[in-house]
Design an enzyme around this catalytic site. Structure first.
Site, PDB file in Angstrom:
ATOM      1  N   ILE A  22     -43.105 107.465 -64.166  1.00  0.00           N
ATOM      2  CA  ILE A  22     -43.184 107.867 -65.616  1.00  0.00           C
ATOM      3  C   ILE A  22     -42.552 106.739 -66.513  1.00  0.00           C
ATOM      4  CG2 ILE A  22     -42.927 109.318 -67.616  1.00  0.00           C
ATOM      5  CD1 ILE A  22     -43.192 111.622 -65.767  1.00  0.00           C
ATOM      6  N   ASP A 140     -26.743 109.844 -76.438  1.00  0.00           N
ATOM      7  CA  ASP A 140     -27.393 108.856 -76.587  1.00  0.00           C
ATOM      8  C   ASP A 140     -28.592 109.135 -77.350  1.00  0.00           C
ATOM      9  OD1 ASP A 140     -28.546 106.341 -76.319  1.00  0.00           O
ATOM     10  OD2 ASP A 140     -29.685 106.878 -74.208  1.00  0.00           O
TER      11      ASP A 140
END
Length: 154
Positions: A22, A140
């Site tokens: 992916i 993040d």
């Protein structure tokens, strides 16, 4: 890192057939997998082997799997399992979401409607609040890491 070509087609734990890549980044890669006994698909996040040898990175990855699996928040991905590939690369099995990340959406649409922006912000803040209550800080947070998924209720 476990080669993307090596893991695609593998069956992990006699349960998950890795179907396709992916996406990938500096810490590892995410694959789509099908369950062999149930008609369900999952995402499998594999930690890069060169990162997995770093004790601190491995511990963070394992903690991410453990804590995320316990959160049970509608705006945080569900973690189902944690294990290692036959080559020793740690991985976590997660629900497979359908949709796109916020960064891709912003590339297509330069300005989003205010009701959508408000909804994204509220859901993101709710997810972060749930994580913070458990002592987890998302290190993040950026548009690439906010996933816009369609749910039955919108």
């Amino acid at each position: 890192m476990t080669s993307t070509h090596a893991i695609v087609g593998q069956v992990l734990q006699e349960t998950y057939r890795v179907e396709r890549l992916i996406g990938e980044g500096g810490m590892g890669a995410v694959f789509e997998a099908s369950h062999l006994r149930l008609r369900r698909r999952f995402a499998i996040k594999v930690l890069a082997q060169e990162v997995a040898h770093n004790e601190e990175a491995f511990a963070r990855f394992r903690r991410e799997a453990e804590v995320t699996s316990e959160l049970g928040h509608p705006n945080i991905i569900e973690v189902i399992d944690f294990n290692a590939t036959p080559e020793g690369a740690p991985y976590m099995v997660m629900e497979l979401l359908q949709g796109e990340n916020l960064a891709d959406r912003l590339l297509r649409e330069k300005a989003l409607p205010m009701p959508l922006v408000t909804s994204i912000l509220q859901q993101t803040a709710s997810a972060l609040g749930a994580a913070h209550r458990r002592g987890v800080i998302h290190r993040d947070l950026k548009p690439q890491n906010i996933f816009l998924a369609r749910t039955p209720d919108g």
